[in-house]
Design an enzyme around this catalytic site. Structure first.
Site, mmCIF file in Angstrom:
data_model
loop_
_atom_site.group_PDB
_atom_site.id
_atom_site.type_symbol
_atom_site.label_atom_id
_atom_site.label_comp_id
_atom_site.label_asym_id
_atom_site.label_seq_id
_atom_site.Cartn_x
_atom_site.Cartn_y
_atom_site.Cartn_z
ATOM 1 N N GLY A 69 0.777 -1.229 0.000
ATOM 2 C CA GLY A 69 0.000 0.000 0.000
ATOM 3 C C GLY A 69 0.810 1.280 0.000
ATOM 4 O O GLY A 69 0.336 2.311 0.479
ATOM 5 N N ASN A 116 1.531 3.048 -2.634
ATOM 6 C CA ASN A 116 0.790 3.982 -3.499
ATOM 7 C C ASN A 116 -0.439 4.531 -2.777
ATOM 8 O O ASN A 116 -0.762 5.717 -2.906
ATOM 9 C CB ASN A 116 0.382 3.300 -4.805
ATOM 10 C CG ASN A 116 1.504 3.287 -5.826
ATOM 11 O OD1 ASN A 116 1.862 4.323 -6.379
ATOM 12 N ND2 ASN A 116 2.084 2.114 -6.056
ATOM 13 N N ARG A 141 -5.477 -8.743 -8.782
ATOM 14 C CA ARG A 141 -6.527 -9.656 -9.237
ATOM 15 C C ARG A 141 -6.869 -9.334 -10.684
ATOM 16 O O ARG A 141 -6.919 -8.159 -11.066
ATOM 17 C CB ARG A 141 -7.801 -9.472 -8.405
ATOM 18 C CG ARG A 141 -7.642 -9.714 -6.932
ATOM 19 C CD ARG A 141 -8.187 -11.021 -6.473
ATOM 20 N NE ARG A 141 -9.406 -11.437 -7.099
ATOM 21 C CZ ARG A 141 -9.736 -12.729 -7.240
ATOM 22 N NH1 ARG A 141 -8.925 -13.673 -6.810
ATOM 23 N NH2 ARG A 141 -10.864 -13.070 -7.815
ATOM 24 N N LEU A 170 -9.671 -8.915 -13.311
ATOM 25 C CA LEU A 170 -11.056 -8.489 -13.124
ATOM 26 C C LEU A 170 -11.950 -9.038 -14.223
ATOM 27 O O LEU A 170 -11.533 -9.139 -15.377
ATOM 28 C CB LEU A 170 -11.107 -6.963 -13.124
ATOM 29 C CG LEU A 170 -10.200 -6.302 -12.076
ATOM 30 C CD1 LEU A 170 -10.071 -4.808 -12.334
ATOM 31 C CD2 LEU A 170 -10.726 -6.575 -10.681
ATOM 32 N N ASN A 208 -5.709 2.330 -12.917
ATOM 33 C CA ASN A 208 -4.727 1.366 -12.405
ATOM 34 C C ASN A 208 -3.337 1.958 -12.604
ATOM 35 O O ASN A 208 -3.121 2.795 -13.486
ATOM 36 C CB ASN A 208 -4.830 0.047 -13.180
ATOM 37 C CG ASN A 208 -3.880 -1.018 -12.646
ATOM 38 O OD1 ASN A 208 -3.720 -1.179 -11.438
ATOM 39 N ND2 ASN A 208 -3.242 -1.749 -13.551
ATOM 40 N N HIS A 218 0.512 0.471 -13.295
ATOM 41 C CA HIS A 218 1.205 -0.769 -13.659
ATOM 42 C C HIS A 218 2.704 -0.489 -13.726
ATOM 43 O O HIS A 218 3.118 0.512 -14.325
ATOM 44 C CB HIS A 218 0.699 -1.281 -15.004
ATOM 45 C CG HIS A 218 1.365 -2.565 -15.417
ATOM 46 N ND1 HIS A 218 0.984 -3.781 -14.888
ATOM 47 C CD2 HIS A 218 2.392 -2.814 -16.255
ATOM 48 C CE1 HIS A 218 1.766 -4.728 -15.402
ATOM 49 N NE2 HIS A 218 2.617 -4.168 -16.239
ATOM 50 N N ASP A 236 -4.108 -4.832 -18.406
ATOM 51 C CA ASP A 236 -2.980 -3.891 -18.493
ATOM 52 C C ASP A 236 -2.906 -3.227 -19.870
ATOM 53 O O ASP A 236 -1.836 -2.757 -20.279
ATOM 54 C CB ASP A 236 -1.641 -4.585 -18.180
ATOM 55 C CG ASP A 236 -1.600 -5.144 -16.760
ATOM 56 O OD1 ASP A 236 -2.249 -4.560 -15.882
ATOM 57 O OD2 ASP A 236 -0.917 -6.161 -16.551
ATOM 58 N N GLU A 284 6.115 6.085 -9.051
ATOM 59 C CA GLU A 284 4.680 5.798 -8.934
ATOM 60 C C GLU A 284 4.029 6.734 -7.933
ATOM 61 O O GLU A 284 2.907 7.214 -8.140
ATOM 62 C CB GLU A 284 4.465 4.336 -8.513
ATOM 63 C CG GLU A 284 4.889 3.322 -9.567
ATOM 64 C CD GLU A 284 4.510 1.893 -9.181
ATOM 65 O OE1 GLU A 284 3.408 1.673 -8.672
ATOM 66 O OE2 GLU A 284 5.355 0.985 -9.392
HETATM 67 C C1 GAR Z 1 3.178 -1.257 -7.464
HETATM 68 O O1 GAR Z 1 4.455 -1.330 -8.030
HETATM 69 C C2 GAR Z 1 2.118 -1.330 -8.544
HETATM 70 O O2 GAR Z 1 2.483 -0.675 -9.720
HETATM 71 C C3 GAR Z 1 2.029 -2.806 -8.760
HETATM 72 O O3 GAR Z 1 2.110 -3.370 -7.487
HETATM 73 C C4 GAR Z 1 2.890 -2.516 -6.642
HETATM 74 C C5 GAR Z 1 2.077 -2.206 -5.415
HETATM 75 O O4 GAR Z 1 2.857 -1.529 -4.471
HETATM 76 N N1 GAR Z 1 0.813 -3.174 -9.413
HETATM 77 C C6 GAR Z 1 0.715 -4.232 -10.218
HETATM 78 O O5 GAR Z 1 1.630 -4.983 -10.463
HETATM 79 C C7 GAR Z 1 -0.657 -4.419 -10.820
HETATM 80 N N2 GAR Z 1 -0.658 -5.532 -11.712
HETATM 81 P P1 GAR Z 1 2.171 -0.827 -3.229
HETATM 82 O O6 GAR Z 1 1.229 -1.854 -2.581
HETATM 83 O O7 GAR Z 1 3.317 -0.475 -2.321
HETATM 84 O O8 GAR Z 1 1.424 0.363 -3.716
#
Ligand code: GAR
Length: 210
Positions: free
Chosen positions: A12, A14, A91, A93, A107, A109, A145, A174
């Site tokens: 979490g 982000n 997940r 969707l 989202n 990625h 994606d 990010e």
């Molecule tokens: C992030 O790097 C995000 O871009 C990626 O998971 C990580 C979550 O980090 N998302 C994916 O791979 C989606 N397919 P966080 O929980 O620290 O935000």
């Protein structure tokens, strides 16, 4: 302030960037709930610390992906969000779920889409000998994606990088671009046009902004 629900599966960070923006007033959102498919996601703790509703909907409690997504949509809609923010929600969707939130779900990625859809993006970028890597914010469509990109951040791939060091460098970016894109939606500057292309300040985005 734009009512938002954030979906997570893990750490979490982000989510934290979005919470920080809400709390310091730079991001005009009202995070009404944080929902995780995993009870042990640290992001739930971040939500609780910020005084936000932290909910768990465990996919293992459901017989099918369709049943889970139906319940998830019902839970999300309890909070009447105008935007659903996927922040490390790991997940796939269902089409019905994606259609329900068409134009209302973002989202992030961890790759420079359309490169490296799916998992293990950092290792794959290293293995492919990429000199640049990064992250992409996009509207979610049925195309995994593959939805229309609105914003990208680039980082160099360094010779000494492994997947972890590269992931950390990408994550820092990010945390900048996701609040930026969410803020644009909140300010009414960014939306998905009826032709399926993102509009920023009413101008079509042909290429993601970098
Ligand atoms: C992030 O790097 C995000 O871009 C990626 O998971 C990580 C979550 O980090 N998302 C994916 O791979 C989606 N397919 P966080 O929980 O620290 O935000």
């Amino acid at each position: 302030r734009l009512p938002v629900v954030v979906l997570i599966s893990g750490g979490g960070s982000n989510l934290q960037a979005l919470i920080d923006g809400q709390l310091d007033g730079s991001l005009p959102v009202d995070i009404r709930a944080v929902i995780s498919n995993r009870a042990d996601a640290f992001g739930l703790e971040r939500a609780r610390r910020a005084g936000l509703a932290a909910r768990v909907l465990n996919h293992r409690d459901f017989v099918s992906r369709e049943a889970y997504d139906t319940a998830l949509a019902a839970l999300i809609d309890e909070y009447a969000p105008q935007l659903v923010v996927l922040a490390g929600f790991m997940r796939i969707l269902t089409p019905a779920f994606v259609t329900h939130y068409q134009g209302r779900m973002l989202n992030i990625h961890p790759s420079l889409l359309p490169k490296f859809r799916g998992l293990h993006t950092h290792q794959r970028a290293i293995d492919a000998g990429e000199q640049e890597h990064g992250a992409t914010v996009h509207f979610v469509t049925e195309d995994l994606d593959g939805g229309p990109a609105v914003l990208q951040a680039r980082v160099p791939v360094l010779p000494e990088d492994d997947a972890d060091t590269l992931a950390a460098r990408v994550l820092q970016k990010e945390h900048l671009i996701y609040p930026l894109a969410v803020g644009w939606v909140a300010e009414g500057r960014l939306k998905l046009g009826s032709d399926g292309r993102p509009l920023l300040d009413a101008s079509p985005l042909q290429q993601p902004l970098q």
